[in-house]
Design a protein around this motif. Structure first.
Motif, short mmCIF file in Angstrom:
data_model
loop_
_atom_site.label_atom_id
_atom_site.label_comp_id
_atom_site.label_asym_id
_atom_site.label_seq_id
_atom_site.Cartn_x
_atom_site.Cartn_y
_atom_site.Cartn_z
N VAL A 140 0.82 -1.21 0.00
CA VAL A 140 0.00 0.00 0.00
C VAL A 140 0.86 1.26 0.00
N ILE A 141 1.98 1.24 0.73
CA ILE A 141 2.77 2.48 0.87
C ILE A 141 4.01 2.49 -0.03
N ARG A 142 4.06 1.59 -0.98
CA ARG A 142 5.27 1.43 -1.79
C ARG A 142 5.64 2.70 -2.56
N ASN A 143 4.66 3.51 -2.95
CA ASN A 143 4.94 4.70 -3.76
C ASN A 143 4.71 6.01 -3.02
N LEU A 144 4.52 5.96 -1.71
CA LEU A 144 4.24 7.17 -0.95
C LEU A 144 5.51 8.01 -0.77
N HIS A 145 5.33 9.32 -0.80
CA HIS A 145 6.41 10.27 -0.54
C HIS A 145 5.87 11.34 0.42
N GLY A 146 6.13 11.18 1.70
CA GLY A 146 5.62 12.13 2.68
C GLY A 146 6.37 13.44 2.69
N LYS A 147 5.87 14.38 3.47
CA LYS A 147 6.49 15.71 3.55
C LYS A 147 6.91 16.08 4.97
N LYS A 148 6.51 15.29 5.96
CA LYS A 148 6.77 15.67 7.35
C LYS A 148 8.20 15.32 7.77
N ASN A 149 8.88 16.32 8.35
CA ASN A 149 10.17 16.11 8.97
C ASN A 149 9.98 15.90 10.47
N ASP A 150 11.08 15.77 11.21
CA ASP A 150 10.99 15.55 12.65
C ASP A 150 10.16 16.63 13.35
N GLY A 172 4.58 -12.36 12.89
CA GLY A 172 4.22 -12.28 11.48
C GLY A 172 3.90 -10.86 11.05
N ILE A 173 3.51 -10.02 12.02
CA ILE A 173 3.33 -8.59 11.76
C ILE A 173 4.65 -7.92 12.07
N SER A 174 5.34 -7.48 11.06
CA SER A 174 6.67 -6.90 11.24
C SER A 174 6.60 -5.60 12.04
N ARG A 175 7.47 -5.46 13.07
CA ARG A 175 7.50 -4.24 13.86
C ARG A 175 7.98 -3.07 13.02
N SER A 176 9.12 -3.25 12.34
CA SER A 176 9.62 -2.15 11.51
C SER A 176 8.66 -1.86 10.37
N GLY A 177 8.08 -2.92 9.79
CA GLY A 177 7.13 -2.71 8.71
C GLY A 177 5.90 -1.97 9.17
N ALA A 178 5.32 -2.38 10.30
CA ALA A 178 4.10 -1.75 10.80
C ALA A 178 4.33 -0.28 11.13
N THR A 179 5.44 0.02 11.80
CA THR A 179 5.69 1.40 12.19
C THR A 179 6.03 2.28 11.00
N ILE A 180 6.79 1.74 10.05
CA ILE A 180 7.11 2.53 8.86
C ILE A 180 5.87 2.76 8.00
N VAL A 181 5.04 1.74 7.87
CA VAL A 181 3.79 1.90 7.12
C VAL A 181 2.93 2.98 7.76
N ALA A 182 2.75 2.91 9.07
CA ALA A 182 1.93 3.91 9.77
C ALA A 182 2.54 5.30 9.65
N ALA A 183 3.86 5.38 9.80
CA ALA A 183 4.54 6.68 9.71
C ALA A 183 4.37 7.31 8.34
N MET A 184 4.47 6.51 7.30
CA MET A 184 4.32 7.06 5.95
C MET A 184 2.86 7.37 5.63
N LEU A 185 1.94 6.62 6.21
CA LEU A 185 0.53 6.92 6.00
C LEU A 185 0.11 8.25 6.64
N MET A 188 4.88 11.14 6.92
CA MET A 188 6.31 11.34 7.17
C MET A 188 7.13 11.04 5.92
N LYS A 189 8.24 11.75 5.79
CA LYS A 189 9.20 11.41 4.75
C LYS A 189 9.82 10.05 5.06
N ALA A 252 15.84 4.33 1.48
CA ALA A 252 16.13 5.61 0.81
C ALA A 252 15.74 5.57 -0.66
N LYS A 253 15.85 4.39 -1.27
CA LYS A 253 15.51 4.25 -2.69
C LYS A 253 14.03 3.94 -2.91
N GLY A 254 13.29 3.68 -1.84
CA GLY A 254 11.86 3.41 -1.95
C GLY A 254 11.54 2.06 -2.56
#
Length: 275
Positions: A140-150, A172-185, A188-189, A252-254
């Motif tokens: 779902v988030i494979r092509n997202l490009h957020g704008k939020k910085n820290d 089975g629910i990846s921690r890094s995956g779940a948090t990065i998905v939520a952050a980009m949704l 966040m950049k 970094a390469k998305g």
């Protein structure tokens, strides 16, 4: 003294956990499946193996993000004790607060549902299905490009990412995956999502390690398995370090879609194998 076959099994588990912890394919899910495949349920019954190897991954994360941690600590202390309100100190202090807020959902859910998750959800067949969920979320988030910085984050953002991390307690629910998905949704950049995800890992992993010390100290199999556990621990540090460096470049390469493909393939194979 453990025999060579046991040592090799634990070396493999340590490498697998260490490599899969940073990348979004669920280290806990892979451990559940490997324990079943390698028939290690008995050996892992006493000492909390996941806590030990997760601590190894924590060490790798601390090393890689040491500059961020030093800066956040320095500016956070400046903000509190020197009442320094410049933009950098304020932004870093707020970032620390958001990390603390995002940690709360995991602590609460882990306290309430730890036994249920370990008894009912830590099964290989369930991991197969949850890996499919992880794969779908990454897609779902494979092509997202957020704008939020820290400095653009909000309490709402922190709570959403924290809730996603709480869900990742399910193998089975990846921690890094779940948090990065939520952050980009939440906008966040990529680099911000990546940094927030792994800095968020630190308090959770540290808390789990501290709470698990008594299990390690009181384990009656500790002496017999000291060498296998030590080897797995060291392997997890090394594997986590290089995996996180590799994942940083991919992030970094998305190119998250490749992890999505992996989760789909392994999830389907796991369902077929363990059904």
């Amino acid at each position: 003294m453990a025999d060579l076959s046991i040592i090799l099994k634990y070396l493999l588990l340590g490498l697998f956990q260490g490599f899969t912890e940073p990348i979004p394919i669920s280290s806990s899910g892979h451990l559940v499946m490997l324990r079943d495949i390698l028939n290690l349920q008995v050996e892992l019954a006493g000492l909390s193996f996941e806590i030990l190897v997760n601590f190894g991954s924590l060490i790798a994360v601390l090393v890689i993000f040491r500059k961020d941690l030093i800066r956040l600590t320095r500016n956070g202390l400046r903000y509190i004790f020197q009442r320094d309100r410049d933009s950098e100190a304020t932004a870093d202090f707020q970032f620390i607060l958001f990390l603390i807020i995002a940690t709360i959902p995991t602590g609460v859910l882990g306290f309430l549902l730890e036994d249920y998750i370990s008894e009912k959800l830590s099964k290989p067949i369930i991991v197969g299905y949850t890996l499919l969920i992880t794969g779908a979320a990454l897609w779902v988030i494979r092509n997202l490009h957020g704008k939020k910085n820290d400095g653009d984050l909000t309490i709402k953002d922190a709570l959403i990412v924290g809730a996603a991390q709480a869900v990742s307690l399910i193998p089975g629910i990846s921690r890094s995956g779940a948090t990065i998905v939520a952050a980009m949704l939440v906008g966040m950049k990529r680099e911000t999502a990546f940094r927030f995800s792994f800095l968020l890992y630190i308090p959770v992993s540290l808390g789990v390690t501290i709470l698990g010390v008594s299990d390690i100290v009181n384990d009656d199999k500790f002496s017999a398995l000291l060498i296998p556990y030590a080897i797995a621990f060291l392997a997890s540090i090394i594997a986590s370090y290089f995996a996180l460096k590799w994942f940083a470049n991919i992030m970094a390469k998305g190119n998250l879609k490749y992890f999505s493909f992996y989760c789909f393939i392994v999830g389907i194979l796991a369902i077929i194998y363990f059904l």
